[in-house]
Structure formats: structure tokens, C-alpha cells
Design an enzyme around this catalytic site. Structure first.
Site, short mmCIF file in Angstrom:
data_model
loop_
_atom_site.label_atom_id
_atom_site.label_comp_id
_atom_site.label_asym_id
_atom_site.label_seq_id
_atom_site.Cartn_x
_atom_site.Cartn_y
_atom_site.Cartn_z
N ASP A 432 0.86 -1.18 0.00
CA ASP A 432 0.00 0.00 0.00
C ASP A 432 0.90 1.24 0.00
O ASP A 432 1.90 1.30 0.73
CB ASP A 432 -0.91 0.01 1.23
CG ASP A 432 -1.90 1.15 1.20
OD1 ASP A 432 -2.96 0.99 0.55
OD2 ASP A 432 -1.60 2.19 1.80
N ASN A 440 -3.18 13.21 -3.74
CA ASN A 440 -4.34 13.58 -4.55
C ASN A 440 -4.90 14.94 -4.11
O ASN A 440 -5.29 15.76 -4.95
CB ASN A 440 -5.43 12.52 -4.44
CG ASN A 440 -5.16 11.31 -5.33
OD1 ASN A 440 -4.49 11.43 -6.35
ND2 ASN A 440 -5.70 10.16 -4.95
N HIS A 445 -5.71 14.60 -8.92
CA HIS A 445 -5.77 13.18 -9.29
C HIS A 445 -4.79 12.83 -10.42
O HIS A 445 -4.35 11.68 -10.51
CB HIS A 445 -7.20 12.80 -9.71
CG HIS A 445 -8.15 12.76 -8.58
ND1 HIS A 445 -8.21 11.73 -7.67
CD2 HIS A 445 -9.10 13.67 -8.15
CE1 HIS A 445 -9.13 11.96 -6.76
NE2 HIS A 445 -9.69 13.16 -7.02
N ASP A 449 -2.35 9.68 -10.38
CA ASP A 449 -2.18 8.66 -11.43
C ASP A 449 -0.72 8.47 -11.79
O ASP A 449 -0.26 7.34 -12.04
CB ASP A 449 -2.97 9.06 -12.69
CG ASP A 449 -4.47 9.00 -12.45
OD1 ASP A 449 -4.89 8.35 -11.47
OD2 ASP A 449 -5.23 9.59 -13.27
N GLU A 475 -4.89 2.30 -4.03
CA GLU A 475 -3.43 2.37 -4.04
C GLU A 475 -2.84 1.09 -3.47
O GLU A 475 -1.68 1.07 -3.05
CB GLU A 475 -2.95 3.58 -3.26
CG GLU A 475 -3.18 3.52 -1.75
CD GLU A 475 -4.57 3.99 -1.34
OE1 GLU A 475 -4.78 4.27 -0.17
OE2 GLU A 475 -5.46 4.08 -2.22
#
Length: 561
Positions: A432, A440, A445, A449, A475
Site C-alpha cells: 500500500d 491527490n 488526481h 495517477d 493504491e
């Protein structure tokens, strides 16, 4: 062949493009074989047609020649019976008296009746005695003259308008001849008689040359004829062991030309040629002798050899260059009919037109088949591309190019089962990204990405051969390691963690961020449990523990460190 090899072979045919190609190749081969079969049937029909055509002509010519030969034998029998039983009349006795008066002259001519009989033309005793082949026997000359005078009545009735023959004549060894076509006031009796007895047909009828006393055919060059050649059928006249002479029949070359020309149904039927037994050309359906030889010396020798070995009435065919040659040996003539059909004539004929139509249909069908193959092949290719794309989207995460949750779980379960069956170690790593939500929130966002893409690329590059990774959450990532012990899995997790933590990403102009990740590791050998969901749950718990312990670390046990 093993079962696996057989499955691989069958598997190749299950590929749509290969199936399409094989089907179209099969259809093309089948259509080509079918067209070839039709061509073979058409060729056999063409050969039969050419044979039948020439056979009909040969049969008709044989029938006509048989009629003429029957007449010739009838004339010979008439002379024979007249020799055996001569009829003496006042006119015949007067004619014999005239002969006695004229026999010493260089040439002479006598007849019984001006309107009903034909003249007998002869030469002197001296001329006869000068030739070893001739013999004017005193004991039989009057009897022979009487028979010839009787025969002249019958010959007067001869009508050659509907026959192939040009004239009938009797040439005697006693120095005279009788012809169905006597010239008027002929001043050349000596030369005419000499030509008659000097021709091969006459000498061929001597007892030495023709012991069977059968009919003989001769084909000779005759300067006196319009076309320089003559065909003669001759039979000897014998009585009481004496050879009297020859009853013969000359055939008109013009009538032979006309017969062969009329025998053709149309101009595309080819050229019909009549040859003698020595394979010298006699007549042609072109109404004249060809100016150029029809065959080379080798081809002519090949035909002559085949014809020479055949019996009367036999037939056959040959292919020479672009020509088709059929031949038929005649029954009533010592020769052969040959029909030459050129490629051009064949194309213009009925079978040629059918062949062209079949060829055009095959070409059109092949072009349509090719066009259909290209269209269908393109459709199948596009379908396969779409299927591949849809399959990829169904199994992979479009952002990270890793397996999505559903596909990854299926693979992980089957891998765990396989390791269980083979008693191999099996480990799961749960990963994780730390503080991903803050990235974010701070950078948007798009930046998130970028982080996910970079992290997945590092993860993929750090895996061993055979390891499988997937994105199982926003994630969160999961890795299965078949054949790996928990120590091996820990080293892989540590390698991934280290590579992620040392990278600093440029998220916006002038702004960079350093990301880290936490890991939890579980192993099937800890409790001999290969259930993937439970192993993943254990790894997830250890991941949570790693986060509690400060993040950016790998946790491999449930105990506090």
C-alpha cells in the site's frame, strides 16, 4: 504422437485466421480440381468428337470406294466370262477381219458400233514383240478381241458423274487397250498405250509381282494429268493359266479433293488429308495440295510408323505442337485419312468456346473467392483485435497495466492450488502506498495517477520470473510468489520498498514529492494453509501493522518487533 502434441496440432486449427485461410484454400483447390475435371471430360469429348468425325468420313469414303471396287471386279468378271464364252456375230467377225488388216500398222482402232460401243485402240505386232512384258498370242488374240468388243458395250454405259473414279480401262498384253473415256480422233495411240503398260499398276499385276492375283492400289505421278498425279485400282485378268492384261480404274484427284472438302461440316473442322501407303499426300479438303508441308520429317515418320503398324480400319490420335492429329486407316484403299485440327480452329470451334467459358468462369470465381477471403480475413482480424482488447481490459488495470482484482484473484487461487499439489512454498505480499490521499489532495488526481503508474512500473521491474502482481484497490497492490519462502518474499518486498523510496517524482513544475510504501508478507508454510484469501488477509493485517509502526517498511510476522 503424444497427447500434448496432438492438442497443439488441433489448437492451431482453432485459430480463426488459420481456419479462414484453410477453408479458402480448400475451396480454391476444390474449384480448381472441379474445373480441371471438367476440362478433362471436355478434352475426352473433344477427342471422341474428332475421332467420330474422321471415322464418319472414312466410313463414307470406304463405302464409296467399295462401290467402285465392286464395279471394277464386275468389269473383270465380265471380261472373264466373255473370254470363256465369246459371242461371234457378223459385226465381231468383221472387226476381227479389220484387225488382221491393221495389225501391222504402227497404230490402229476398231469398233463394233459407232453409237453403242467404244473403240479398241492398238499398236503393231512389231511394237508388241519388242517388249518382253507383252505377248500377242496367235491362239488367243481373236478370242480376247471379241471379249473386249463385248466389254466395250458395257463400258459405254459407265457413268462416272456420281463416282470418285475418272475412267475405267482395260490394258491388254496383246497390244491394245479399251478406255471408258476415249479421246476423239486420237493421233497418239502408241504413246497412250505405252504409258498404260509402262505404269507401275500394270507391271505390279504380273504373276511374279502379284501371285495372289488380288486388287492393287498405286499412286503415281502422271505428267498428263492436270495435277500431276493419279490413283489407280487394278486387278489382273487371267484365264486358263494365261495373263491377258489388267482391268483398272483411275480415280480423279479433283473428285477426291471435293469429297474431302464436302465432308467437312464447317471451316473450323480442321484439314483432312488423304495419304497413300508410302505416306505421300494425295488429296486435301482444301481442294488443293498444301503449299507448305503439314508435318516435319520427324513428325511424318512418327505418323507413318504408327499407321504402318496398324491394321486396316484402325484409328488413333497424336498431339503435335499445338495441333491435334487423328488418323484412320481405310479398309478399301491402301492408304490413310489424317485430320489436322489446329489450336486456333479448336478455340473457334464448339469445344473451344466451351473451354473459354469454363476458363473465364474459373477466373471470375477465383477473383471473387480472393476478394471474399480478403474481406473476411480483415473482418476476422478486426474481430480478434477487438476481442484481444476487450480481454485485456477485462483482465488488466488500464492505468498500471497490472492484473485487475478479479483476474488477479483467479490467477492467485489457481497458483496456490498448483503449489499445494506440488508441495511448494507459496507467499503473498500486500503493498500500500503511504499518504496517497494527501498527494491527490495537494497535487490533484493527475498527480496521483502518475504516482500509481510509477509505483507499478517499479513493482513489475523488481519481481522474479513467475511472480504475479495485481492492483486490488485504489493504491493497494498484491503479489503472489510461487515457490518462494517467506524470507524470499521479504527480500522481494524490501527491494520494491527501497526502489520506491529513493525515487523523487516531479508532480508539478517546481514541485517534487517522495513516495513510500508499506508491505505485509504471509506464507502458506506458516500454518500449511494454501487458501489465498486467508493468506491475503494475513498479509493485509501485517501491512496494517507496518503502517502502525511508522510506514515505509516490510512486516513479515504478527509479533511486535
Amino acid at each position: 504422437m503424444s497427447v500434448s502434441s496432438l492438442q497443439r496440432v488441433i489448437g492451431r486449427f482453432k485459430r480463426p485466421l488459420k481456419v479462414v485461410n484453410i477453408c479458402f484454400i480448400f475451396v480454391l483447390i476444390f474449384s480448381t480440381l472441379l474445373t480441371w475435371r471438367e476440362a478433362v471430360v471436355l478434352e475426352n469429348a473433344y477427342v471422341s468428337s474428332q475421332r467420330n468425325s474422321l471415322d464418319n468420313i472414312a466410313t463414307t469414303l470406304d463405302r464409296q470406294l467399295q462401290y467402285n471396287i465392286d464395279n471394277l471386279l464386275f468389269y473383270r468378271n465380265t471380261m472373264y466370262y466373255a473370254l470363256q464364252s465369246p459371242i461371234s456375230t457378223d459385226k465381231s467377225r468383221k472387226a476381227l477381219a479389220s484387225f488382221e488388216e491393221l495389225r501391222t500398222l504402227p497404230f490402229w482402232q476398231i469398233r463394233l458400233d459407232i453409237n453403242r460401243s467404244l473403240p479398241l485402240s492398238g499398236v503393231s505386232d512389231e511394237f508388241v514383240s519388242s517388249s518382253r512384258l507383252l505377248d500377242r498370242d496367235a491362239g488367243t488374240i481373236h478370242q480376247e478381241l471379241e471379249a473386249a468388243l463385248e466389254f466395250s458395250y458395257i463400258m459405254r454405259l459407265t457413268d462416272s458423274k456420281n463416282d470418285l473414279q475418272r475412267r475405267v480401262f482395260y490394258a491388254s498384253r496383246s497390244g491394245f487397250y479399251l478406255s471408258s473415256t476415249p479421246p476423239k480422233d486420237d493421233p497418239q495411240i502408241i504413246s497412250r498405250y505405252y504409258r498404260l503398260v509402262a505404269q507401275p499398276y500394270f507391271t505390279a499385276q504380273s504373276p511374279e509381282n502379284n501371285p495372289d492375283r488380288s486388287l492393287e492400289w498405286t499412286h503415281t505421278f502422271n505428267p498428263a494429268s492436270a495435277n500431276g498425279q493419279v490413283i489407280t485400282a487394278a486387278v489382273p485378268l487371267d484365264s486358263q493359266a494365261r495373263w491377258y492384261g489388267v482391268v483398272a480404274m483411275d480415280f480423279s484427284i479433283e473428285s477426291m479433293h471435293q469429297f474431302l472438302s464436302d465432308a467437312r461440316r464447317d471451316a473450323d473442322e480442321g484439314t483432312i488429308l488423304l495419304y497413300d501407303k508410302k505416306f505421300n499426300l494425295i488429296a486435301s479438303s482444301a481442294n488443293e495440295r498444301p503449299s507448305v508441308a503439314q508435318f516435319t520429317a520427324t513428325q511424318q515418320a512418327d505418323i507413318a510408323r504408327k499407321v504402318g503398324a496398324a491394321s486396316r480400319g484402325d484409328e488413333g490420335e497424336l498431339r503435335m505442337d499445338s495441333r491435334f492429329v487423328t488418323w484412320s486407316k481405310l479398309n478399301n484403299f491402301d492408304g490413310v485419312l489424317v485430320k489436322v485440327h489446329t489450336l486456333e480452329e479448336g478455340v473457334q470451334g464448339e469445344f473451344g468456346r466451351i473451354s473459354i467459358v469454363i476458363g473465364i468462369l474459373w477466373v471470375l470465381f477465383t477473383l471473387m473467392l480472393l476478394a471474399s477471403w480478403l474481406v473476411i480475413r480483415r473482418l476476422v482480424h478486426n474481430m480478434l483485435a477487438l476481442q484481444t482488447k476487450l480481454t485485456w481490459r477485462a483482465n488488466y488495470d488500464t492505468l498500471t497495466n497490472l492484473y485487475n482484482r478479479g483476474a488477479f484473484f483467479d490467477i492467485a487461487r489457481s497458483t496456490a492450488e498448483q503449489c499445494k499439489r506440488q508441495s511448494l512454498p507459496f507467499c503473498v505480499i500486500q503493498m500500500d502506498l503511504d499518504f496517497f490521499k494527501s498527494i491527490n489532495d495537494r497535487f490533484g488526481h493527475h498527480a496521483g495517477d502518475m504516482v500509481l503508474t510509477r509505483a507499478s512500473a517499479i513493482l513489475s521491474g523488481a519481481l522474479r520470473a513467475g511472480d504475479v502482481a495485481g492492483r486490488v484497490g485504489g493504491e493497494e497492490f498484491c503479489i503472489v510468489l510461487p515457490g518462494a519462502t517467506i524470507d524470499d518474499a521479504a527480500r522481494v518486498a524490501e527491494r520494491i520498498r527501497a526502489r520506491i523510496s529513493i525515487k523523487e517524482l516531479l508532480l508539478k513544475p517546481g514541485q517534487t514529492a517522495k513516495i513510500t510504501a508499506s508491505f505485509g508478507v504471509s506464507s502458506a508454510l506458516e500454518h500449511q494453509d494454501y487458501d489465498f484469501e486467508r493468506l491475503q488477509s494475513v498479509a493485509d493485517q501485517r501491512l496494517y501493522k507496518a503502517k502502525q509502526n511508522g510506514r515505509n517498511q516490510v512486516c513479515v510476522s504478527d509479533e511486535d518487533e
